[in-house]
Design an enzyme around this catalytic site. Structure first.
Site, PDB file in Angstrom:
ATOM      1  N   GLU A  33     -89.430  47.546  43.456  1.00 39.80           N
ATOM      2  CA  GLU A  33     -90.761  47.672  43.122  1.00 39.80           C
ATOM      3  C   GLU A  33     -92.236  47.587  44.341  1.00 39.80           C
ATOM      4  O   GLU A  33     -92.698  48.586  43.835  1.00 39.80           O
ATOM      5  CB  GLU A  33     -91.192  46.443  42.617  1.00 39.80           C
ATOM      6  CG  GLU A  33     -90.086  46.191  41.293  1.00 39.80           C
ATOM      7  CD  GLU A  33     -91.016  47.265  40.335  1.00 39.80           C
ATOM      8  OE1 GLU A  33     -91.836  47.584  40.032  1.00 39.80           O
ATOM      9  OE2 GLU A  33     -90.290  47.586  39.466  1.00 39.80           O
ATOM     10  N   CYS A 183     -98.418  57.180  26.616  1.00 43.60           N
ATOM     11  CA  CYS A 183     -99.830  55.796  27.066  1.00 43.60           C
ATOM     12  C   CYS A 183    -100.317  56.501  28.512  1.00 43.60           C
ATOM     13  O   CYS A 183    -100.571  55.885  29.484  1.00 43.60           O
ATOM     14  CB  CYS A 183    -100.310  54.983  26.874  1.00 43.60           C
ATOM     15  SG  CYS A 183    -101.472  53.864  26.204  1.00 43.60           S
ATOM     16  N   CYS A 190    -100.373  60.619  21.913  1.00 41.61           N
ATOM     17  CA  CYS A 190    -100.590  59.539  20.958  1.00 41.61           C
ATOM     18  C   CYS A 190     -99.954  60.071  19.702  1.00 41.61           C
ATOM     19  O   CYS A 190     -99.190  59.570  19.128  1.00 41.61           O
ATOM     20  CB  CYS A 190    -101.712  58.784  20.335  1.00 41.61           C
ATOM     21  SG  CYS A 190    -102.785  58.327  21.779  1.00 41.61           S
ATOM     22  N   CYS A 193     -96.778  59.381  20.467  1.00 46.30           N
ATOM     23  CA  CYS A 193     -96.384  57.468  21.152  1.00 46.30           C
ATOM     24  C   CYS A 193     -94.918  56.974  20.238  1.00 46.30           C
ATOM     25  O   CYS A 193     -95.355  56.525  18.857  1.00 46.30           O
ATOM     26  CB  CYS A 193     -97.564  57.247  21.310  1.00 46.30           C
ATOM     27  SG  CYS A 193     -96.952  55.416  22.326  1.00 46.30           S
ATOM     28  N   CYS A 199    -100.891  50.576  17.310  1.00 44.71           N
ATOM     29  CA  CYS A 199    -101.719  50.556  18.878  1.00 44.71           C
ATOM     30  C   CYS A 199    -103.258  51.011  18.358  1.00 44.71           C
ATOM     31  O   CYS A 199    -103.526  50.889  17.185  1.00 44.71           O
ATOM     32  CB  CYS A 199    -101.446  52.462  19.457  1.00 44.71           C
ATOM     33  SG  CYS A 199    -102.864  52.210  20.299  1.00 44.71           S
TER      34      CYS A 199
END
Ligand code: ADE
Length: 289
Positions: A33, A183, A190, A193, A199
């Site tokens: 991370e 996104c 979209c 997606c 959404c």
């Protein structure tokens, strides 16, 4: 559309197969991370396994000379992360019995670990139900759930509240993937997606302004690398790591600014100030001892 419908479609997502998704080891998660914060996924995927093989746990990292840690970070950029990780590993040994702590407060007390990284370790290594909120996750929640821009605190509260019971790892990885693959900040896809039908923003017909704009977790992005101080810093550290100490008079050439000795000295002084380099008694710039 409800948050529940959004959650269901996020949980149904098929995740990318990335190396750090095959482990729950807290140290391995922490390192991945930290690397992922400012380095591209493909490069981290290349470098993370070898880095962990060299420093498989906090103790191995803590015991290594600082210079080795800085050298091992070469090419990943933002070398301060390596220095902070080294210091954090030493504190884990001194204070936490050689383990990565598993509470938010203890993680936040370590150098270089902010709210994002602390929650990433909690969710990805310990399955603690917290929302891992970075720019990408903030964008996904602003568009997908709120349908409007979110302040940081608001976004974090929403993110924490959305994590389905027992699914902290899967939920947060999926939110990150949604942000990375569909996104996207500019030009969200979209149509393709998987969360489209749930959404909030897409359901409203994507009215302007884009809720991602002005969402507080959104970072300014990285500044241009070519010609930057960052590029010169990287060149200096890489040179010190491979060739050893460099006389002050050579720094301008090494940094890539042969005409600008003053800039090279200023950048070198910055590295020394941060503990990433030191001056030797002979006046050479060197990695820390
Ligand atoms: N970016 C930050 N954390 C990530 C993760 N765990 N997987 C993919 N991309 C990420």
């Amino acid at each position: 559309m409800t948050a529940a419908a959004f959650s269901a479609s996020v949980l149904g997502l098929e995740l990318r197969d990335l190396p750090w998704r095959r482990t729950r080891d807290p140290w391995a998660v922490l390192v991945s991370e930290l690397m992922l914060q400012q380095t591209q996924v493909a490069r981290v995927a290349e470098r993370w396994p070898a880095w962990l093989a060299a420093y498989p746990d906090p103790t191995a990292c803590a015991q290594a000379p600082t210079a080795d840690i800085i050298r091992s970070w070469s090419g990943l950029g933002y070398n301060r992360r390596a220095l902070n990780l080294h210091r954090a590993a030493q504190l884990m040994v001194e204070v936490h019995g050689g383990r990565v702590p598993n509470t938010l407060d203890e993680l936040l007390a370590l150098p270089g670990i902010g709210p994002y990284t602390a929650r990433a370790v909690l969710a990805f290594a310990y399955e603690v139900p917290v929302g891992v909120l970075d720019t990408n996750a903030g964008r996904v929640l602003a568009r997908g759930v709120a349908g409007r821009p979110l302040g940081w605190r608001e976004a974090q509260t929403l993110a924490d509240g959305l994590v389905p019971a027992g699914q902290a790892w899967r939920w947060n990885q999926a939110v990150l993937d949604l942000g990375a693959r569909w996104c996207r900040a500019r030009g969200p896809e979209c149509e393709a997606c998987p969360a489209r039908s749930a959404c909030a923003w897409a359901g409203a017909g994507r009215p302007p302004p884009d809720p991602a704009q002005g969402t507080a977790a959104a970072s300014a992005g990285q500044s241009t690398f070519a010609g930057s101080d960052r590029q010169g810093r990287g060149r200096l550290l890489r040179h010190l790591g491979t060739h050893g100490p460099a006389p002050a008079g050579q720094l301008a050439a090494v940094a890539g600014w042969p005409e600008d000795g003053a800039r090279a000295l200023r950048v070198a002084a910055g590295l020394v100030g941060e503990g990433l380099a030191r001056w030797t008694p002979e006046g050479h710039l060197a990695l820390p001892q």
